[in-house]
Write an enzyme that holds these catalytic residues in place. Structure first.
Site, PDB file in Angstrom:
ATOM      1  N   ARG A   1       0.776  -1.009  -0.184  1.00 19.07           N
ATOM      2  CA  ARG A   1      -0.006  -0.021   0.132  1.00 19.07           C
ATOM      3  C   ARG A   1       0.895   1.134  -0.041  1.00 19.07           C
ATOM      4  NH1 ARG A   1      -2.432  -3.563  -1.197  1.00 19.07           N
ATOM      5  NH2 ARG A   1      -4.146  -4.575  -0.351  1.00 19.07           N
TER       6      ARG A   1
ATOM      7  N   SER B   1     -11.191  -0.009   3.956  1.00 12.91           N
ATOM      8  CA  SER B   1     -10.066  -0.391   4.972  1.00 12.91           C
ATOM      9  C   SER B   1      -9.359   0.731   5.762  1.00 12.91           C
ATOM     10  CB  SER B   1      -9.286  -1.478   4.215  1.00 12.91           C
ATOM     11  OG  SER B   1      -9.881  -2.657   3.840  1.00 12.91           O
TER      12      SER B   1
ATOM     13  N   GLU C   1      -4.403   3.165   6.844  1.00 12.06           N
ATOM     14  CA  GLU C   1      -4.265   2.995   5.530  1.00 12.06           C
ATOM     15  C   GLU C   1      -5.193   3.925   4.745  1.00 12.06           C
ATOM     16  OE1 GLU C   1      -6.215  -0.462   2.194  1.00 12.06           O
ATOM     17  OE2 GLU C   1      -5.256  -1.330   3.982  1.00 12.06           O
TER      18      GLU C   1
END
Length: 315
Positions: free
Chosen positions: A188, A237, A307
């Site tokens: 990520r 998320s 995130e």
């Protein structure tokens, strides 16, 4: 007109476009004090000092080249994985609209995708062209630009596995092409420079059967529907999965399922999702996330990493 008023700090100015390039030469749409809450999934947060929606790549490049280098620039996709703080976002927010939302098959395995194209459009175009391997993008509520910048992924795959190269307009206005091996991908994360905008990307899959591809897309859609609060005001998320752990499980084990702060809540359906139940402020949502992090740290010793992007200034 060569300078814009700085709406965050009275009395100062933001040198944006030199007098030799009047604002009327901008072919896209430029909006001052543009509310961002309607554009992000949490439906909370302040305004962009300036929102620029370019007409095409040349328009974006010219605009950024003329913009004072001191003015911050941030790209905005679907706003699905973002908290916009209540004080808003200083500088310029760039939003890529329909001119950047096109997807086309180049050959039997390759797709050319605009930076503003959604994951659903990319995966559907791939299916129609018999290109397998990009079905996972169906499950990510974002755009190609966000996938490339954040190495977006789901269901065991991520963008770094399918990306060939991307076209980027740097903060200086320069247009460059970067290969996947130049992006420094990790989980990520990429090393794309701040202030740049991903305007297109080339993805490569593999030859596949359209029926099988659709079946995989249906499986992914059903799995998301069953496990995630898709019809809520959420940000996707919230925390990255730590090495050897699942974030949702750590949150659950720390007793945070259903935890509330004002109108912000940890989802009872999927504990790695935060929800805006009604009129939660971004401050409440972010504070709830920090409370979850603290409880997980105390219970398991694991420090969760955000995130979701948190941008802007507090009010």
């Amino acid at each position: 007109m060569g300078r814009w008023p700085c709406r965050r700090n009275r009395g100062c100015t933001v040198s944006a476009v030199p007098s030799s390039t009047p604002l009327k030469h901008i072919r896209g749409r430029l909006t001052a004090d543009a509310p961002l809450a309607p554009l992000v999934w949490f439906k909370s947060g302040g305004a962009a000092e300036w929102l620029f929606e370019p007409k095409d790549i040349a328009d974006l490049s010219d605009f950024l080249a003329a913009l004072d280098p001191a003015v911050p620039v941030m790209a905005l996709g679907l706003g699905s994985n973002m908290i916009v703080r209540d004080g808003g976002v200083p500088g310029v927010v760039v939003r890529l609209g329909k001119p950047f939302a096109k997807v086309a098959a180049l050959d039997a395995t390759t797709l050319q995708c605009g930076g503003g194209a959604s994951g659903i459009l990319v995966s559907s175009t791939a299916r129609d062209a018999g290109i397998a391997g990009v079905e996972f993008l169906r499950s990510i509520p974002g755009t190609v630009g966000g996938f490339v910048r954040m190495n977006g992924g789901a269901y065991g795959r991520d963008t770094s596995e399918i990306l060939v190269a991307c076209d980027v307009v740097l903060r200086s206005g320069e247009q460059i092409t970067l290969r996947v091996d130049q992006l420094g991908y990790t989980y990520r994360h990429s090393t794309l420079p701040d202030g740049c905008v991903v305007v297109s990307a080339t993805f490569r899959g593999a030859p596949g059967d359209t029926v099988a591809i659709q079946a995989e897309m249906d499986r992914i859609a059903a799995a998301r529907e069953a496990s995630q609060p898709l019809r809520s005001k959420t940000g996707g998320s919230t925390f990255k999965n730590p090495e050897g752990h699942k974030a949702w499980q750590l949150v659950d084990e720390a007793g945070c399922r259903g935890l509330k702060r004002g109108d912000a809540q940890v989802s009872e359906k999927h504990t790695n999702f935060l929800l805006n139940l009604g009129n939660a402020t971004s401050a409440e949502i972010e504070a709830l996330g920090e409370e979850v992090r603290a409880k997980v740290k105390a219970q398991s010793g694991v420090e969760l990493e955000w995130e979701i992007q948190r941008v802007g200034v507090t009010s």
